[in-house]
Design a protein around this motif. Structure first.
Motif, PDB file in Angstrom:
ATOM      1  N   GLN A  91       0.830  -1.207   0.000  1.00 14.74           N
ATOM      2  CA  GLN A  91       0.000   0.000   0.000  1.00 14.74           C
ATOM      3  C   GLN A  91       0.871   1.266   0.000  1.00 14.74           C
ATOM      4  N   SER A  92       1.919   1.249  -0.809  1.00 10.72           N
ATOM      5  CA  SER A  92       2.873   2.354  -0.825  1.00 10.72           C
ATOM      6  C   SER A  92       3.015   3.011  -2.198  1.00 10.72           C
ATOM      7  N   VAL A  93       2.373   2.461  -3.205  1.00 14.46           N
ATOM      8  CA  VAL A  93       2.536   2.982  -4.569  1.00 14.46           C
ATOM      9  C   VAL A  93       2.049   4.421  -4.665  1.00 14.46           C
ATOM     10  N   SER A  94       1.033   4.773  -3.873  1.00 11.73           N
ATOM     11  CA  SER A  94       0.485   6.133  -3.936  1.00 11.73           C
ATOM     12  C   SER A  94       1.506   7.189  -3.513  1.00 11.73           C
ATOM     13  N   SER A  95       2.533   6.780  -2.779  1.00  8.43           N
ATOM     14  CA  SER A  95       3.563   7.737  -2.337  1.00  8.43           C
ATOM     15  C   SER A  95       4.602   8.004  -3.418  1.00  8.43           C
ATOM     16  N   LEU A  96       4.577   7.238  -4.513  1.00  5.34           N
ATOM     17  CA  LEU A  96       5.540   7.419  -5.596  1.00  5.34           C
ATOM     18  C   LEU A  96       5.072   8.500  -6.563  1.00  5.34           C
ATOM     19  N   SER A  97       6.037   9.182  -7.135  1.00  2.00           N
ATOM     20  CA  SER A  97       5.707  10.184  -8.150  1.00  2.00           C
ATOM     21  C   SER A  97       5.334   9.486  -9.461  1.00  2.00           C
ATOM     22  N   LYS A  98       4.822  10.268 -10.397  1.00  2.80           N
ATOM     23  CA  LYS A  98       4.430   9.710 -11.694  1.00  2.80           C
ATOM     24  C   LYS A  98       5.643   9.109 -12.403  1.00  2.80           C
ATOM     25  N   GLU A  99       6.782   9.801 -12.310  1.00  2.00           N
ATOM     26  CA  GLU A  99       8.005   9.311 -12.950  1.00  2.00           C
ATOM     27  C   GLU A  99       8.473   8.012 -12.309  1.00  2.00           C
ATOM     28  N   GLU A 100       8.357   7.923 -10.968  1.00  2.00           N
ATOM     29  CA  GLU A 100       8.789   6.712 -10.265  1.00  2.00           C
ATOM     30  C   GLU A 100       7.883   5.525 -10.610  1.00  2.00           C
TER      31      GLU A 100
END
Length: 528
Positions: free
Chosen positions: A311-320
């Motif tokens: 449940q951590s993908v939302s913390s990534l930027s669009k580029e990441e």
């Protein structure tokens, strides 16, 4: 307003919105159901605590389910949500029941609540049985947690005891016989003494004046909460956490090239790659059926963005997210280049060594050869695989030899242990550090557990959550003994004074009501 609140309480607890008459034959059953509600509430809260503590290892449950169902679902989070709903429901119902006692409303629990309570009891029993059968070692984690939480749980128990004392004293003053009064008061005094004095038996490594240095961090498959596990992006992310070592899993391909992948055996590529789309009909093959070139055509990152295992993908930027979506299966050589460039150590599990016959035909030989050719400093390799250890040491004497247990380490004259965090207690870790033995513990993801191992003196921990643990400047549970003693004694004294005041107030109030009723009955009636 009070009448409306009373009606709402009655409606929620008994689903009866009109005033109820007390029936002697129902009062006994009402008390029994209230006792059952209290029992289930305690069990539900205890189960919620167990689930919270075991969350550090929740990936084990998801992995076990994946091996059976071949589909990745965060089953443990579902268990957590169900447990939280159950505990919240029972707790609120218990509070409503206590309020009924305060306002002297009949405790007529509705039949629907009774059904839900039995379902809750069954759920807790089923979960406990599952722990005992499939996850028995996790009880060690629960036991460990009390070393960190016991001092604070005791303070919470004192507060709860103080609040409940009002009802206890009410029952004492309302008792009809002296024997009943003695029983109520003696039971309450025994429980109070146990709660007030239990810190004398609490032994927490975090209550200390001599805090050990913060453990170093080892990136477990890189930083798998921030990038797909065992990919170059994951290891690069872990370097942002200042890890001292990369932990990974190494296997050999068909052309004898070491590559990084945790899952092994048949269908080893299903969970983390798109092998079903790229190689139709080959998704059940072993590692020896794929060349390194074939493996590196697979996408090893799309699954991470799609399933969001932490449940951590939302913390990534669009580029990441785009970068994560395009990761491939790395070779060991690629990771060695990164480790050498950034002066980071490397520790790894060897997944298929048991299939080898003879050292020069073994995975250890090809991997040792690959490491030697990379030019990395030998002391940066923490050699963990036990097979062919002595042969490896002859070829590369500079490798740091790491052991799974103390017995093998002592027999081999080593000084480096790598063990599961629950394998050693605080006293054992402290003794090993005094003998200059390095202790790395795996896998540590939660702050409370990292705090406890920090206080115990662990040298380093392998973690999925390096981005969380790196920001901790001190353990969460650390208290100096004098400060803790002051808090403990102060809370106990305040609680005792409050309870003594409540007892006197209720006693005087009851005596006042008794005298008032007596005087009213003694007033003679005037003739008409």
């Amino acid at each position: 307003m009070f009448s409306i609140g009373r009606t709402c309480l009655r409606g929620i607890y008994s689903c009866q919105w009109n005033s109820q008459n007390r029936r002697p034959n129902r009062a006994c059953w009402a008390c029994w159901w209230f006792s059952f509600l209290s029992f289930v509430s305690i069990l539900a809260l205890s189960w919620m605590y167990v689930c919270f503590i075991a969350f550090n290892d929740h990936d084990d449950v998801n992995w076990l389910a994946f091996k059976t169902l071949k589909k990745w679902v965060n089953w443990y989070m579902i268990v957590m949500v169900i447990s939280a709903v159950l505990a919240t429901y029972c707790l609120f119902l218990l509070v409503f029941g206590l309020l009924h006692l305060v306002i002297r409303e009949p405790l007529n629990l509705h039949w629907l609540h009774k059904v839900f309570l039995f379902l809750g009891l069954f759920t807790v029993a089923l979960g406990t049985a599952g722990f005992c059968i499939k996850w028995e070692e996790e009880w060690k984690t629960v036991y460990m947690s009390f070393q960190a939480t016991a001092p604070f749980l005791q303070l919470g128990a004192v507060v709860a005891l103080t609040l409940i004392s009002w009802l206890v004293f009410q029952s004492y003053h309302g008792a009809k016989t002296a024997a009943c009064k003695v029983f109520i008061m003696m039971t309450f005094l025994v429980v109070s003494a146990a709660v007030f004095l239990c810190p004398l038996a609490i032994c927490s490594p975090c209550i200390t004046n001599n805090l050990p240095p913060k453990p170093a961090l080892v990136g477990h498959r890189g930083a798998p909460m921030m990038a797909p596990e065992n990919t170059m992006m994951s290891f690069r992310k872990s370097m942002e956490c200042d890890v001292v070592a990369f932990e990974t899993d190494v296997q050999l391909s068909k052309d004898m090239k070491p590559f990084l992948m945790h899952d092994n055996g048949s269908s080893f590529l299903v969970r983390t790659t798109d092998v079903k789309d790229k190689f139709l009909g080959r998704d059940g093959d072993m590692n020896t059926n794929f060349t390194l070139q074939e493996l590196q055509t697979l996408n090893a990152g799309e699954w991470f963005v799609r399933t969001d295992p932490f449940q951590s993908v939302s913390s990534l930027s669009k580029e990441e997210k785009m970068e994560a979506n395009n990761q491939t299966v790395p070779s060991l050589s690629e990771l060695l280049v990164m480790a050498k460039k950034h002066n980071v150590s490397l520790i790894f599990d060897l997944k298929n060594e048991k299939n080898s016959t003879g050292f020069h035909n073994s995975d250890s030989y090809y991997i040792t050869e690959t490491i030697t050719k990379s030019g990395i400093s030998p002391d940066k390799i923490w050699w963990l695989p036990p097979e062919y250890r002595h042969d490896v040491r002859n070829i590369a004497p500079g490798f740091k030899q790491v052991y799974h247990n103390e017995q093998d380490m002592n027999a081999d004259g080593g000084s480096f242990l790598n063990m599961k965090y629950s394998s050693l207690n605080a006293h054992e870790i402290s003794d090993l550090r005094e003998k200059n033995v390095s202790v790395n513990l795996w896998v540590v993801n939660e702050r409370w557990l990292f705090s406890l191992l920090w206080c115990s003196g662990a040298s380093s921990v392998t973690t999925n959550a390096c981005h969380i643990l790196k920001n901790m400047s001190k353990p969460d549970w650390h208290l100096e003994p004098n400060i803790y003693m002051g808090i403990w004694i102060s809370v106990d004294v305040i609680s005792w004074l409050l309870m003594f005041g409540l007892f006197l107030w209720q006693s005087r109030r009851r005596n006042h009501v008794f005298r008032q009723n007596t005087s009213e009955r003694s007033v003679p009636l005037l003739p008409r």
